[in-house]
Design an enzyme around this catalytic site. Sequence first.
Site, PDB file in Angstrom:
ATOM      1  CE  LYS A  80     -15.836  10.281-125.365  1.00  0.00           C
ATOM      2  NZ  LYS A  80     -15.626  11.469-124.942  1.00  0.00           N
ATOM      3  CB  SER A 155     -15.190  10.998-121.111  1.00  0.00           C
ATOM      4  OG  SER A 155     -15.378  11.957-122.116  1.00  0.00           O
ATOM      5  CB  SER A 179     -13.434  14.368-122.742  1.00  0.00           C
ATOM      6  OG  SER A 179     -14.188  14.057-121.400  1.00  0.00           O
TER       7      SER A 179
HETATM    8  N1  GLN Z   1     -14.093  15.230-116.592  1.00  0.00           N
HETATM    9  C1  GLN Z   1     -15.304  16.349-116.998  1.00  0.00           C
HETATM   10  C2  GLN Z   1     -16.585  15.934-116.675  1.00  0.00           C
HETATM   11  O1  GLN Z   1     -16.652  14.524-116.077  1.00  0.00           O
HETATM   12  C3  GLN Z   1     -15.140  16.607-118.669  1.00  0.00           C
HETATM   13  C4  GLN Z   1     -15.830  15.281-119.380  1.00  0.00           C
HETATM   14  C5  GLN Z   1     -15.579  15.818-120.941  1.00  0.00           C
HETATM   15  O2  GLN Z   1     -14.981  16.653-121.307  1.00  0.00           O
HETATM   16  N2  GLN Z   1     -16.567  15.149-121.665  1.00  0.00           N
HETATM   17  O3  GLN Z   1     -17.763  16.392-116.774  1.00  0.00           O
END
Ligand code: GLN
Length: 491
Positions: A80, A155, A179
């Site tokens: 990532k 994400s 995410s």
């Molecule tokens: N979707 C969640 C957010 O937007 C979690 C994102 C994540 O785990 N990085 O904060």
Amino acid sequence: MDKLYAMKAWELKSLLERREVSAAEVLDSVLDRIVEVEGKVRSYITVTEEEARKAAAAADAARARGEDAGAAAGVPMAVKDVLCTRGVRTTCGSRMLENYLPVYDATVVGRLRAEGLTMVGKANMDEFAMGSSTENSAFFPTRNPWDLGRVPGGSSGGSAAAVAAGEAVWALGSDTGGSIRQPASFCGLVGLKPTYGLVSRYGLVAFASSLDQVGPIARDVRDCALLLSLLAGHDPLDSTSLPGEVPDYLAALGGGVRGLKVGVPRELVQEGLTAGVRESLENALRLLEEMGAEVSEASLPNLDYALSAYYIIAPAEASSNLARFDGVRYGLRVEGAADMLEMYGRTRAAGFGPEVKRRIMLGTYALSAGYYEAYYGQAQKVRTLIIMDFEEAFRRFDVLVSPTSPTPAFGLGEKVEDPLSMYLSDVCTIPVNLAGIPAVSIPCGLDEGLPVGLQIMGKVLDEANLLRVAHALEEALEFRAEPDPARGVGR
Ligand code: GLN
């Protein structure tokens, strides 16, 4: 033999170790697959072909000399783009870091390098990991390999899509509120969010430091266990890293679930689940019972407030963490401003996308004098209540089980205009980060041809047990579905 790019990491490892295939052949298969499908899926911000070829050649040379090439050698991985990779562009999905070249490796990347890491690329993501669909990437959205009209989740959507499409065999993601688990569930993969502090965050670009964790995304539980064992362990460079020995996660597999006490939190199976998600969950629970587990309802009443608390705490920490991107120290600087303040303003206006700006504003407001207690203080108290709810539940249950997400992958563009509905796709995953406990998502069925994920949550540092349960269930579920070439990329 299956196509090499479609095999599990542990299968490839054993072929590589017996020298039945070379790392160069495995890599060629993956690079060819990237040429074939990347135009449709768009998993990668940067493909690191040259670096991967060098790593594969080094692995082959070491094995030819009869040496141990390392546990990750020759098995292509996506990383990532939130993890620093020395000399390789690390963008965080943001214009702010579009041309940022880290001068050091994240600890997890360094550890994998010592094990022969063959990194094929830096995977696309929502900008600064804020989002659930990868549509917040400043560069382009990634598509779901199961259905190109849908999102891969986020994400870590690029990481999951790469593994599902055969553009990598396994991947690293990060998980602040879901995410790793949510994209794994949308793409039919296994993803694990470790206990807070089990895996080093050094070199992970911070989003919300009290919630962030790095973890594996893989094709099965065995691969997930293997990768976790390479990531876990104390790091003196991360002050939140836990001391202590790392258990043998692979040895835990195969133990079965007889006598296991499984709780299903009522608060996580309320309205909003699709019929397919509900059926898949019920089927998994039935299988657990058939294998000798005791399944019953649990109640963690404060989970109803988890999403609200998260959307105070995570933006608050983000607003503080992202203050460093000011045009002075890192990344983008907009030239031509009259003074420093104007330079800050113009740089941040140009460098951050709309969701990141929304979070910074929310977080700055929640932390501001006069509102601090009413928002941040309250949210921290709710967080404590949630931690206590989990502690209470784990006195009765060994693991807790829920859907990973209330729905399967949604359509591209479907939620971009409605941040709240986007936030809701993480209702089941967010409590886990607030409590700091580990959780794994495994594929447990299909809903109209799209994968559904089952989340298994465990006690602090109980990853070995979680993986044992996940493995038993994986064997019972026999999830063998593959993306359909008419909607997705096929295999
Ligand atoms: N979707 C969640 C957010 O937007 C979690 C994102 C994540 O785990 N990085 O904060």
